[in-house]
Write a protein that holds these residues in place. Structure first.
Motif, PDB file in Angstrom:
ATOM      1  N   GLY A 197       0.801  -1.232   0.000  1.00 49.21           N
ATOM      2  CA  GLY A 197       0.000   0.000   0.000  1.00 49.21           C
ATOM      3  C   GLY A 197       0.825   1.270   0.000  1.00 49.21           C
ATOM      4  N   HIS A 198       1.993   1.234   0.618  1.00 48.83           N
ATOM      5  CA  HIS A 198       2.943   2.364   0.505  1.00 48.83           C
ATOM      6  C   HIS A 198       4.309   1.883   0.956  1.00 48.83           C
ATOM      7  CE1 HIS A 198       2.037   2.846   4.797  1.00 48.83           C
ATOM      8  NE2 HIS A 198       2.958   3.780   4.915  1.00 48.83           N
ATOM      9  N   LEU A 199       5.308   2.707   0.686  1.00 52.94           N
ATOM     10  CA  LEU A 199       6.687   2.238   0.785  1.00 52.94           C
ATOM     11  C   LEU A 199       7.390   2.649   2.073  1.00 52.94           C
ATOM     12  CD1 LEU A 199       7.477   2.807  -2.979  1.00 52.94           C
ATOM     13  CD2 LEU A 199       7.385   0.582  -1.825  1.00 52.94           C
ATOM     14  N   HIS A 200       6.654   2.831   3.163  1.00 51.53           N
ATOM     15  CA  HIS A 200       7.293   2.946   4.470  1.00 51.53           C
ATOM     16  C   HIS A 200       7.791   1.562   4.880  1.00 51.53           C
ATOM     17  CE1 HIS A 200       5.474   6.934   6.146  1.00 51.53           C
ATOM     18  NE2 HIS A 200       6.746   7.094   5.819  1.00 51.53           N
ATOM     19  N   ALA A 201       8.930   1.551   5.582  1.00 49.19           N
ATOM     20  CA  ALA A 201       9.541   0.270   5.968  1.00 49.19           C
ATOM     21  C   ALA A 201       8.572  -0.610   6.763  1.00 49.19           C
ATOM     22  CB  ALA A 201      10.804   0.524   6.782  1.00 49.19           C
ATOM     23  N   ASP A 202       7.727   0.023   7.576  1.00 51.37           N
ATOM     24  CA  ASP A 202       6.820  -0.815   8.378  1.00 51.37           C
ATOM     25  C   ASP A 202       5.691  -1.408   7.531  1.00 51.37           C
ATOM     26  OD1 ASP A 202       5.882   1.902   8.317  1.00 51.37           O
ATOM     27  OD2 ASP A 202       4.436   1.436   9.885  1.00 51.37           O
ATOM     28  N   HIS A 203       5.699  -1.139   6.221  1.00 48.20           N
ATOM     29  CA  HIS A 203       4.703  -1.760   5.339  1.00 48.20           C
ATOM     30  C   HIS A 203       5.331  -2.617   4.240  1.00 48.20           C
ATOM     31  CE1 HIS A 203       1.204   0.352   7.117  1.00 48.20           C
ATOM     32  NE2 HIS A 203       2.201   1.058   7.604  1.00 48.20           N
ATOM     33  N   PHE A 204       6.669  -2.558   4.120  1.00 46.54           N
ATOM     34  CA  PHE A 204       7.301  -3.493   3.162  1.00 46.54           C
ATOM     35  C   PHE A 204       8.698  -3.958   3.588  1.00 46.54           C
ATOM     36  CE2 PHE A 204      10.379  -1.658  -0.092  1.00 46.54           C
ATOM     37  CZ  PHE A 204      10.636  -0.474   0.581  1.00 46.54           C
ATOM     38  N   ILE A 261      -3.894   9.224   1.759  1.00 44.82           N
ATOM     39  CA  ILE A 261      -3.189  10.480   2.056  1.00 44.82           C
ATOM     40  C   ILE A 261      -2.245  10.237   3.221  1.00 44.82           C
ATOM     41  CG2 ILE A 261      -3.464  12.910   2.684  1.00 44.82           C
ATOM     42  CD1 ILE A 261      -6.418  12.643   1.706  1.00 44.82           C
ATOM     43  N   HIS A 262      -0.931  10.225   2.934  1.00 50.68           N
ATOM     44  CA  HIS A 262       0.004   9.866   4.000  1.00 50.68           C
ATOM     45  C   HIS A 262       1.434  10.208   3.586  1.00 50.68           C
ATOM     46  CE1 HIS A 262       1.702   7.491   7.258  1.00 50.68           C
ATOM     47  NE2 HIS A 262       2.372   6.744   6.398  1.00 50.68           N
ATOM     48  N   ALA A 263       2.033  11.128   4.267  1.00 50.06           N
ATOM     49  CA  ALA A 263       3.460  11.492   4.127  1.00 50.06           C
ATOM     50  C   ALA A 263       3.821  12.148   2.789  1.00 50.06           C
ATOM     51  CB  ALA A 263       4.368  10.298   4.401  1.00 50.06           C
ATOM     52  N   SER A 296      -3.628   0.790   3.890  1.00 51.24           N
ATOM     53  CA  SER A 296      -2.275   0.946   4.419  1.00 51.24           C
ATOM     54  C   SER A 296      -2.366   2.228   5.264  1.00 51.24           C
ATOM     55  CB  SER A 296      -1.331   1.083   3.214  1.00 51.24           C
ATOM     56  OG  SER A 296      -0.079   0.519   3.431  1.00 51.24           O
ATOM     57  N   ASP A 297      -1.350   3.028   5.443  1.00 53.76           N
ATOM     58  CA  ASP A 297      -1.540   4.211   6.290  1.00 53.76           C
ATOM     59  C   ASP A 297      -2.269   5.333   5.541  1.00 53.76           C
ATOM     60  OD1 ASP A 297      -0.219   2.900   8.246  1.00 53.76           O
ATOM     61  OD2 ASP A 297       1.686   3.942   7.967  1.00 53.76           O
ATOM     62  N   THR A 298      -3.009   6.117   6.294  1.00 50.95           N
ATOM     63  CA  THR A 298      -3.692   7.272   5.678  1.00 50.95           C
ATOM     64  C   THR A 298      -4.317   8.201   6.711  1.00 50.95           C
ATOM     65  OG1 THR A 298      -5.277   7.932   3.958  1.00 50.95           O
ATOM     66  CG2 THR A 298      -5.974   6.167   5.424  1.00 50.95           C
ATOM     67  N   ILE A 327      -0.946  12.822  10.140  1.00 50.97           N
ATOM     68  CA  ILE A 327      -0.227  11.888   9.261  1.00 50.97           C
ATOM     69  C   ILE A 327      -0.968  10.548   9.270  1.00 50.97           C
ATOM     70  CG2 ILE A 327       2.006  10.740   8.800  1.00 50.97           C
ATOM     71  CD1 ILE A 327       2.460  13.693   8.828  1.00 50.97           C
ATOM     72  N   HIS A 328      -1.483  10.215  10.448  1.00 52.52           N
ATOM     73  CA  HIS A 328      -2.182   8.931  10.640  1.00 52.52           C
ATOM     74  C   HIS A 328      -3.647   9.184  11.011  1.00 52.52           C
ATOM     75  CE1 HIS A 328       1.274   6.239  10.307  1.00 52.52           C
ATOM     76  NE2 HIS A 328       1.985   7.170  10.917  1.00 52.52           N
ATOM     77  N   THR A 329      -4.349   8.095  11.309  1.00 53.41           N
ATOM     78  CA  THR A 329      -5.760   8.187  11.672  1.00 53.41           C
ATOM     79  C   THR A 329      -5.922   7.968  13.178  1.00 53.41           C
ATOM     80  OG1 THR A 329      -6.513   7.470   9.490  1.00 53.41           O
ATOM     81  CG2 THR A 329      -8.037   7.147  11.329  1.00 53.41           C
TER      82      THR A 329
HETATM   83 ZN   LIG Z   1       3.382   4.897   6.713  1.00 56.30          ZN
END
Ligand SMILES: [Zn+2]
Ligand SMILES: [Zn+2]
Length: 426
Positions: free
Chosen positions: A118-125, A215-217, A237-239, A284-286
Protein backbone atom coordinates in the motif's frame (compact mmCIF):
# COMPACT_ATOMS: atom_id res chain seq x y z
CA UNK A 1 -26.01 -1.59 18.68
CA UNK A 2 -23.81 -0.46 21.58
CA UNK A 3 -25.03 -3.32 23.74
CA UNK A 4 -24.21 -5.71 20.92
CA UNK A 5 -20.74 -4.22 20.61
CA UNK A 6 -20.11 -4.44 24.33
CA UNK A 7 -21.25 -8.05 24.41
CA UNK A 8 -19.08 -8.80 21.44
CA UNK A 9 -16.02 -7.37 23.15
CA UNK A 10 -16.73 -9.48 26.18
CA UNK A 11 -16.66 -12.53 23.93
CA UNK A 12 -20.27 -13.52 24.55
CA UNK A 13 -21.74 -12.69 21.21
CA UNK A 14 -21.44 -16.05 19.52
CA UNK A 15 -22.25 -18.03 22.61
CA UNK A 16 -18.99 -19.95 22.58
CA UNK A 17 -17.15 -18.16 25.35
CA UNK A 18 -18.95 -18.42 28.66
CA UNK A 19 -20.80 -21.52 27.51
CA UNK A 20 -19.37 -23.89 30.06
CA UNK A 21 -20.07 -21.82 33.11
CA UNK A 22 -23.63 -21.41 31.88
CA UNK A 23 -24.08 -25.17 31.49
CA UNK A 24 -22.52 -25.79 34.88
CA UNK A 25 -24.77 -23.16 36.46
CA UNK A 26 -27.85 -24.68 34.83
CA UNK A 27 -26.88 -28.16 35.99
CA UNK A 28 -26.33 -26.95 39.54
CA UNK A 29 -29.67 -25.13 39.49
CA UNK A 30 -31.37 -28.34 38.33
CA UNK A 31 -29.41 -30.32 40.99
CA UNK A 32 -27.92 -32.44 38.21
CA UNK A 33 -24.37 -33.52 37.63
CA UNK A 34 -22.56 -30.95 35.48
CA UNK A 35 -22.44 -31.91 31.81
CA UNK A 36 -18.83 -30.91 31.45
CA UNK A 37 -16.42 -33.72 32.04
CA UNK A 38 -13.22 -32.99 33.96
CA UNK A 39 -11.27 -35.35 31.68
CA UNK A 40 -12.96 -35.32 28.28
CA UNK A 41 -11.44 -33.01 25.67
CA UNK A 42 -13.57 -30.09 24.59
CA UNK A 43 -13.38 -28.10 21.38
CA UNK A 44 -10.96 -25.20 21.61
CA UNK A 45 -11.97 -21.95 20.04
CA UNK A 46 -8.61 -21.15 18.48
CA UNK A 47 -7.23 -21.48 14.99
CA UNK A 48 -4.40 -23.94 14.63
CA UNK A 49 -2.70 -23.34 11.25
CA UNK A 50 -2.80 -26.20 8.80
CA UNK A 51 -5.69 -27.88 10.62
CA UNK A 52 -8.85 -26.54 8.96
CA UNK A 53 -10.14 -26.88 5.42
CA UNK A 54 -11.41 -23.62 4.02
CA UNK A 55 -14.96 -23.98 2.64
CA UNK A 56 -15.36 -23.09 -1.07
CA UNK A 57 -17.30 -19.93 -0.18
CA UNK A 58 -15.15 -18.91 2.76
CA UNK A 59 -12.50 -16.21 3.21
CA UNK A 60 -9.90 -16.36 5.98
CA UNK A 61 -7.97 -13.27 6.98
CA UNK A 62 -4.98 -13.51 9.31
CA UNK A 63 -3.17 -10.56 10.88
CA UNK A 64 0.56 -11.17 10.44
CA UNK A 65 1.62 -7.72 11.63
CA UNK A 66 -0.39 -5.06 13.44
CA UNK A 67 2.14 -2.89 15.27
CA UNK A 68 4.54 -0.06 14.67
CA UNK A 69 7.74 0.58 12.66
CA UNK A 70 9.78 -0.55 15.65
CA UNK A 71 8.86 -4.22 15.73
CA UNK A 72 8.71 -6.07 19.00
CA UNK A 73 8.25 -9.67 20.07
CA UNK A 74 4.49 -9.22 20.47
CA UNK A 75 3.84 -7.38 17.21
CA UNK A 76 5.41 -7.22 13.76
CA UNK A 77 4.61 -4.30 11.44
CA UNK A 78 1.69 -4.15 8.99
CA UNK A 79 0.76 -7.35 7.19
CA UNK A 80 -2.56 -9.10 6.50
CA UNK A 81 -2.90 -12.43 4.71
CA UNK A 82 -6.10 -13.25 2.83
CA UNK A 83 -6.88 -16.88 1.98
CA UNK A 84 -9.82 -17.75 -0.26
CA UNK A 85 -11.84 -20.92 -0.65
CA UNK A 86 -10.70 -21.15 -4.28
CA UNK A 87 -7.13 -21.71 -3.05
CA UNK A 88 -5.80 -18.23 -3.80
CA UNK A 89 -3.75 -16.38 -1.21
CA UNK A 90 -2.79 -12.71 -1.11
CA UNK A 91 -0.54 -10.72 1.18
CA UNK A 92 -1.41 -7.07 1.86
CA UNK A 93 1.64 -5.15 3.07
CA UNK A 94 4.71 -7.03 4.20
CA UNK A 95 5.91 -4.91 7.12
CA UNK A 96 9.09 -5.50 9.09
CA UNK A 97 8.98 -8.75 11.06
CA UNK A 98 5.93 -10.14 9.27
CA UNK A 99 7.76 -12.85 7.28
CA UNK A 100 8.38 -14.61 10.56
CA UNK A 101 4.66 -14.57 11.40
CA UNK A 102 3.83 -15.89 7.93
CA UNK A 103 6.24 -18.79 8.43
CA UNK A 104 4.22 -19.91 11.46
CA UNK A 105 1.18 -20.49 9.24
CA UNK A 106 2.96 -23.39 7.45
CA UNK A 107 1.70 -22.43 4.01
CA UNK A 108 3.80 -23.72 1.07
CA UNK A 109 5.74 -20.75 -0.26
CA UNK A 110 4.67 -21.36 -3.86
CA UNK A 111 1.24 -20.14 -2.75
CA UNK A 112 2.68 -16.99 -1.14
CA UNK A 113 3.80 -15.31 -4.35
CA UNK A 114 1.37 -12.36 -4.52
CA UNK A 115 2.11 -9.27 -2.44
CA UNK A 116 0.23 -5.98 -2.55
CA UNK A 117 2.07 -3.03 -1.01
CA UNK A 118 0.00 0.00 0.00
CA UNK A 119 2.94 2.36 0.50
CA UNK A 120 6.69 2.24 0.78
CA UNK A 121 7.29 2.95 4.47
CA UNK A 122 9.54 0.27 5.97
CA UNK A 123 6.82 -0.81 8.38
CA UNK A 124 4.70 -1.76 5.34
CA UNK A 125 7.30 -3.49 3.16
CA UNK A 126 10.34 -4.09 5.38
CA UNK A 127 9.99 -7.88 5.18
CA UNK A 128 9.89 -7.98 1.38
CA UNK A 129 13.54 -9.02 1.20
CA UNK A 130 12.98 -11.76 3.76
CA UNK A 131 10.10 -13.36 1.91
CA UNK A 132 11.88 -12.85 -1.42
CA UNK A 133 15.05 -14.71 -0.41
CA UNK A 134 13.68 -16.87 2.42
CA UNK A 135 10.57 -17.89 0.47
CA UNK A 136 12.68 -19.04 -2.48
CA UNK A 137 15.00 -20.94 -0.15
CA UNK A 138 11.99 -22.66 1.47
CA UNK A 139 10.44 -23.79 -1.81
CA UNK A 140 8.93 -20.99 -3.89
CA UNK A 141 10.00 -22.13 -7.36
CA UNK A 142 8.59 -19.13 -9.17
CA UNK A 143 9.10 -15.36 -9.13
CA UNK A 144 7.67 -13.32 -6.30
CA UNK A 145 4.97 -11.03 -7.70
CA UNK A 146 4.63 -7.55 -6.24
CA UNK A 147 1.95 -4.92 -6.88
CA UNK A 148 2.50 -1.39 -5.62
CA UNK A 149 1.81 2.24 -6.45
CA UNK A 150 3.76 4.72 -8.55
CA UNK A 151 4.93 8.00 -7.02
CA UNK A 152 5.17 11.56 -8.28
CA UNK A 153 8.55 10.69 -9.84
CA UNK A 154 9.91 7.27 -10.88
CA UNK A 155 12.27 7.25 -7.84
CA UNK A 156 9.23 7.40 -5.55
CA UNK A 157 7.52 4.37 -7.04
CA UNK A 158 7.38 0.65 -6.24
CA UNK A 159 9.36 -0.44 -9.32
CA UNK A 160 12.31 1.69 -8.18
CA UNK A 161 12.16 0.28 -4.63
CA UNK A 162 12.05 -3.31 -5.91
CA UNK A 163 14.91 -2.70 -8.36
CA UNK A 164 17.03 -1.27 -5.52
CA UNK A 165 16.12 -4.22 -3.31
CA UNK A 166 17.40 -6.58 -6.00
CA UNK A 167 20.58 -4.51 -6.20
CA UNK A 168 20.90 -4.54 -2.42
CA UNK A 169 20.90 -8.34 -2.58
CA UNK A 170 23.46 -8.56 -5.39
CA UNK A 171 26.05 -10.35 -3.25
CA UNK A 172 23.40 -12.65 -1.80
CA UNK A 173 22.01 -13.63 -5.20
CA UNK A 174 25.43 -13.79 -6.88
CA UNK A 175 26.44 -16.38 -4.29
CA UNK A 176 23.41 -18.57 -5.02
CA UNK A 177 23.12 -18.42 -8.80
CA UNK A 178 24.51 -21.54 -10.42
CA UNK A 179 24.30 -23.44 -7.12
CA UNK A 180 20.52 -23.74 -6.61
CA UNK A 181 17.22 -23.80 -8.49
CA UNK A 182 17.15 -20.10 -9.31
CA UNK A 183 13.54 -19.80 -10.50
CA UNK A 184 12.32 -18.33 -7.21
CA UNK A 185 15.04 -15.72 -6.91
CA UNK A 186 13.41 -13.08 -9.06
CA UNK A 187 10.73 -10.46 -8.50
CA UNK A 188 8.06 -9.42 -10.96
CA UNK A 189 6.89 -5.89 -10.22
CA UNK A 190 3.53 -4.48 -11.26
CA UNK A 191 3.48 -0.74 -10.65
CA UNK A 192 0.16 1.04 -11.08
CA UNK A 193 -0.99 4.66 -10.99
CA UNK A 194 -1.44 5.80 -7.38
CA UNK A 195 -4.07 8.30 -8.51
CA UNK A 196 -6.30 5.68 -10.09
CA UNK A 197 -9.68 5.58 -8.36
CA UNK A 198 -11.00 2.10 -7.73
CA UNK A 199 -9.08 0.88 -10.78
CA UNK A 200 -8.68 -2.86 -11.30
CA UNK A 201 -5.04 -3.82 -10.77
CA UNK A 202 -5.53 -7.59 -10.56
CA UNK A 203 -8.14 -9.90 -12.00
CA UNK A 204 -7.84 -13.66 -12.10
CA UNK A 205 -9.66 -16.80 -11.00
CA UNK A 206 -12.76 -14.86 -9.90
CA UNK A 207 -10.75 -12.40 -7.79
CA UNK A 208 -10.71 -8.67 -8.49
CA UNK A 209 -8.38 -6.30 -6.65
CA UNK A 210 -8.77 -2.54 -6.96
CA UNK A 211 -6.71 0.38 -5.75
CA UNK A 212 -7.69 3.87 -4.63
CA UNK A 213 -5.58 6.77 -3.31
CA UNK A 214 -4.68 7.44 0.32
CA UNK A 215 -3.19 10.48 2.06
CA UNK A 216 0.00 9.87 4.00
CA UNK A 217 3.46 11.49 4.13
CA UNK A 218 3.82 11.99 0.34
CA UNK A 219 1.80 11.25 -2.77
CA UNK A 220 1.82 7.52 -3.52
CA UNK A 221 0.04 5.57 -0.74
CA UNK A 222 -3.09 3.63 -1.68
CA UNK A 223 -5.74 1.36 -0.20
CA UNK A 224 -6.94 -1.90 -1.72
CA UNK A 225 -10.26 -3.64 -2.18
CA UNK A 226 -10.43 -7.38 -2.91
CA UNK A 227 -13.71 -8.82 -4.17
CA UNK A 228 -14.40 -12.50 -4.56
CA UNK A 229 -17.51 -14.63 -4.44
CA UNK A 230 -19.68 -11.76 -3.20
CA UNK A 231 -17.29 -10.95 -0.34
CA UNK A 232 -15.37 -7.71 -0.05
CA UNK A 233 -12.10 -7.28 1.88
CA UNK A 234 -10.73 -3.76 2.24
CA UNK A 235 -7.19 -2.98 3.29
CA UNK A 236 -6.00 0.50 4.14
CA UNK A 237 -2.28 0.95 4.42
CA UNK A 238 -1.54 4.21 6.29
CA UNK A 239 -3.69 7.27 5.68
CA UNK A 240 -5.35 10.36 7.01
CA UNK A 241 -9.09 9.67 6.72
CA UNK A 242 -9.86 10.13 3.06
CA UNK A 243 -12.89 10.45 0.81
CA UNK A 244 -11.86 7.53 -1.39
CA UNK A 245 -11.89 5.06 1.50
CA UNK A 246 -15.28 6.33 2.64
CA UNK A 247 -16.60 5.85 -0.89
CA UNK A 248 -15.01 2.58 -2.04
CA UNK A 249 -14.90 0.69 1.25
CA UNK A 250 -18.63 1.09 1.74
CA UNK A 251 -20.44 -2.08 2.78
CA UNK A 252 -17.23 -4.09 3.03
CA UNK A 253 -17.53 -7.45 4.72
CA UNK A 254 -14.28 -6.73 6.50
CA UNK A 255 -12.55 -3.34 6.47
CA UNK A 256 -9.00 -3.06 7.81
CA UNK A 257 -7.89 0.51 8.47
CA UNK A 258 -5.06 1.98 10.48
CA UNK A 259 -5.90 3.33 13.93
CA UNK A 260 -2.92 5.07 15.46
CA UNK A 261 -1.78 5.23 19.07
CA UNK A 262 -3.92 7.81 20.91
CA UNK A 263 -2.30 11.23 21.32
CA UNK A 264 -1.94 11.09 25.16
CA UNK A 265 -0.14 7.71 24.87
CA UNK A 266 2.16 9.10 22.18
CA UNK A 267 3.23 11.75 24.68
CA UNK A 268 3.35 9.54 27.75
CA UNK A 269 4.77 6.30 26.36
CA UNK A 270 6.66 7.37 23.26
CA UNK A 271 8.06 10.62 24.57
CA UNK A 272 6.61 12.75 21.79
CA UNK A 273 6.11 16.45 22.44
CA UNK A 274 2.41 17.38 22.42
CA UNK A 275 2.99 19.25 19.13
CA UNK A 276 4.57 16.17 17.50
CA UNK A 277 1.93 13.84 18.94
CA UNK A 278 -0.91 15.95 17.57
CA UNK A 279 0.57 16.12 14.08
CA UNK A 280 1.64 12.47 13.84
CA UNK A 281 -1.35 11.07 15.74
CA UNK A 282 -4.06 13.02 13.95
CA UNK A 283 -2.73 14.45 10.66
CA UNK A 284 -0.23 11.89 9.26
CA UNK A 285 -2.18 8.93 10.64
CA UNK A 286 -5.76 8.19 11.67
CA UNK A 287 -6.64 8.87 15.31
CA UNK A 288 -8.99 6.34 16.99
CA UNK A 289 -11.88 8.83 17.01
CA UNK A 290 -11.39 9.42 13.28
CA UNK A 291 -11.14 5.66 12.64
CA UNK A 292 -14.53 5.29 14.31
CA UNK A 293 -16.01 8.10 12.24
CA UNK A 294 -14.84 6.43 9.01
CA UNK A 295 -16.28 3.06 10.05
CA UNK A 296 -19.58 4.58 11.14
CA UNK A 297 -19.87 5.95 7.64
CA UNK A 298 -18.93 2.81 5.69
CA UNK A 299 -20.72 0.30 7.98
CA UNK A 300 -18.61 -2.80 7.39
CA UNK A 301 -19.70 -6.17 8.73
CA UNK A 302 -16.44 -6.08 10.67
CA UNK A 303 -14.14 -3.11 11.30
CA UNK A 304 -10.51 -3.95 12.03
CA UNK A 305 -8.25 -1.42 13.74
CA UNK A 306 -4.47 -1.90 13.68
CA UNK A 307 -1.21 0.07 13.86
CA UNK A 308 -0.97 0.60 17.60
CA UNK A 309 0.88 -1.18 20.37
CA UNK A 310 -1.90 -3.26 21.86
CA UNK A 311 -1.21 -3.51 25.57
CA UNK A 312 -3.16 -3.84 28.80
CA UNK A 313 -2.79 -0.12 29.36
CA UNK A 314 -3.45 1.15 25.82
CA UNK A 315 -6.31 -1.02 24.55
CA UNK A 316 -9.07 0.43 26.71
CA UNK A 317 -8.20 3.97 25.68
CA UNK A 318 -8.18 3.07 21.97
CA UNK A 319 -11.51 1.28 22.35
CA UNK A 320 -13.14 4.10 24.33
CA UNK A 321 -12.05 6.67 21.78
CA UNK A 322 -13.31 4.60 18.84
CA UNK A 323 -16.61 4.10 20.63
CA UNK A 324 -17.22 7.84 20.81
CA UNK A 325 -17.86 7.72 17.06
CA UNK A 326 -18.62 4.10 16.09
CA UNK A 327 -20.94 1.48 17.53
CA UNK A 328 -20.63 -1.39 15.05
CA UNK A 329 -18.71 -4.67 15.05
CA UNK A 330 -15.07 -4.06 15.90
CA UNK A 331 -11.81 -5.99 16.19
CA UNK A 332 -8.81 -4.37 17.84
CA UNK A 333 -6.24 -6.35 15.92
CA UNK A 334 -3.14 -8.02 17.22
CA UNK A 335 -0.77 -10.44 15.53
CA UNK A 336 -2.34 -13.82 14.74
CA UNK A 337 -5.93 -12.65 15.03
CA UNK A 338 -8.01 -14.64 12.52
CA UNK A 339 -11.31 -13.83 10.80
CA UNK A 340 -13.29 -16.53 8.99
CA UNK A 341 -15.81 -14.81 6.76
CA UNK A 342 -18.81 -16.21 4.90
CA UNK A 343 -21.97 -14.46 3.80
CA UNK A 344 -23.68 -15.56 7.03
CA UNK A 345 -21.00 -15.36 9.66
CA UNK A 346 -17.78 -13.71 10.74
CA UNK A 347 -15.89 -15.77 13.27
CA UNK A 348 -13.06 -14.05 15.14
CA UNK A 349 -10.40 -16.08 16.90
CA UNK A 350 -6.73 -16.09 17.72
CA UNK A 351 -4.34 -18.47 16.02
CA UNK A 352 -2.15 -20.62 18.21
CA UNK A 353 1.06 -21.18 16.31
CA UNK A 354 4.19 -23.22 16.55
CA UNK A 355 7.37 -21.22 16.64
CA UNK A 356 9.69 -24.00 15.55
CA UNK A 357 8.40 -24.35 12.01
CA UNK A 358 10.38 -25.90 9.17
CA UNK A 359 9.74 -25.49 5.48
CA UNK A 360 6.20 -26.49 4.48
CA UNK A 361 5.65 -29.15 1.78
CA UNK A 362 6.94 -28.29 -1.70
CA UNK A 363 4.38 -27.63 -4.40
CA UNK A 364 6.77 -27.81 -7.35
CA UNK A 365 9.73 -30.15 -7.63
CA UNK A 366 13.03 -28.29 -7.42
CA UNK A 367 15.22 -28.36 -10.50
CA UNK A 368 18.98 -28.55 -10.69
CA UNK A 369 20.65 -25.22 -11.52
CA UNK A 370 20.22 -24.45 -15.22
CA UNK A 371 23.15 -24.02 -17.55
CA UNK A 372 23.47 -20.33 -18.29
CA UNK A 373 21.91 -19.13 -14.99
CA UNK A 374 25.13 -17.37 -14.04
CA UNK A 375 25.60 -15.75 -17.45
CA UNK A 376 22.00 -14.54 -17.43
CA UNK A 377 22.24 -13.13 -13.91
CA UNK A 378 25.67 -11.56 -14.50
CA UNK A 379 24.38 -9.81 -17.58
CA UNK A 380 21.24 -8.55 -15.86
CA UNK A 381 23.05 -7.19 -12.81
CA UNK A 382 26.24 -6.06 -14.53
CA UNK A 383 28.42 -8.52 -12.60
CA UNK A 384 31.26 -10.20 -14.57
CA UNK A 385 30.58 -13.94 -14.76
CA UNK A 386 34.14 -14.78 -13.74
CA UNK A 387 33.56 -13.11 -10.36
CA UNK A 388 30.60 -15.42 -9.64
CA UNK A 389 32.37 -18.08 -7.63
CA UNK A 390 35.57 -18.23 -5.55
CA UNK A 391 38.87 -16.67 -6.55
CA UNK A 392 41.99 -18.87 -6.55
CA UNK A 393 43.06 -17.00 -3.41
CA UNK A 394 39.98 -18.10 -1.43
CA UNK A 395 39.96 -21.60 -2.96
CA UNK A 396 43.55 -21.97 -1.81
CA UNK A 397 42.44 -21.42 1.78
CA UNK A 398 40.41 -24.61 2.03
CA UNK A 399 41.71 -26.71 4.89
CA UNK A 400 42.20 -30.12 3.28
CA UNK A 401 42.22 -32.09 6.49
CA UNK A 402 38.44 -32.05 6.70
CA UNK A 403 38.08 -33.74 3.30
CA UNK A 404 38.31 -37.17 4.83
CA UNK A 405 35.39 -36.70 7.23
CA UNK A 406 33.33 -35.00 4.54
CA UNK A 407 34.00 -37.86 2.12
CA UNK A 408 32.38 -40.00 4.82
CA UNK A 409 29.21 -37.93 4.60
CA UNK A 410 29.11 -38.43 0.81
CA UNK A 411 29.72 -42.14 1.25
CA UNK A 412 26.94 -42.41 3.83
CA UNK A 413 24.49 -40.63 1.49
CA UNK A 414 25.50 -42.84 -1.44
CA UNK A 415 24.95 -46.00 0.58
CA UNK A 416 21.65 -44.87 2.10
CA UNK A 417 20.16 -43.67 -1.16
CA UNK A 418 21.70 -46.21 -3.51
CA UNK A 419 23.12 -43.48 -5.75
CA UNK A 420 26.69 -42.44 -6.32
CA UNK A 421 27.46 -38.95 -5.02
CA UNK A 422 30.93 -37.90 -6.10
CA UNK A 423 32.91 -35.84 -3.59
CA UNK A 424 33.93 -32.57 -5.28
CA UNK A 425 37.61 -32.62 -6.06
CA UNK A 426 38.16 -28.90 -6.63
ZN1 LIG B 1 3.38 4.90 6.71
ZN1 LIG C 1 2.72 2.51 9.11
Amino acid sequence: MLAFAAAYLLGQYDGRAGNESLLVKEAIAAKKKPLISPVKARERDVYAPNSETLAPDEMRVIACGTGMPTTRAAQAAACFLVELGNGDKFIFDIGSGSAERISSLQIPYDYLDKIFIGHLHADHFGSLGEIFIGGALMGRQKPLRVWGPSGRTPELGTAYAVQKLKELYTWDLAGRVGMVDFRGYSIEVNEFDYKAENAVIYEDNGVTIRSFPAIHALDGPVSFGLEWNGLKFIFGSDTFPNKWFVKYAKDADIAVHECFIAVPALVKKMGFTPEQALVVGTQIHTAPEAFGKVMQQIQPRMAVAYHFFKDFDTTAEINDRIRTTYDGPLSLAEDFMVWNITKDDIRVRMAVVEEHTWSPPLVTKPELPQKGDREKYGKEMGVPVKSLGYSDFIKGGRWGEVDEVLRGVYKEASEKLGRKFEYPTK
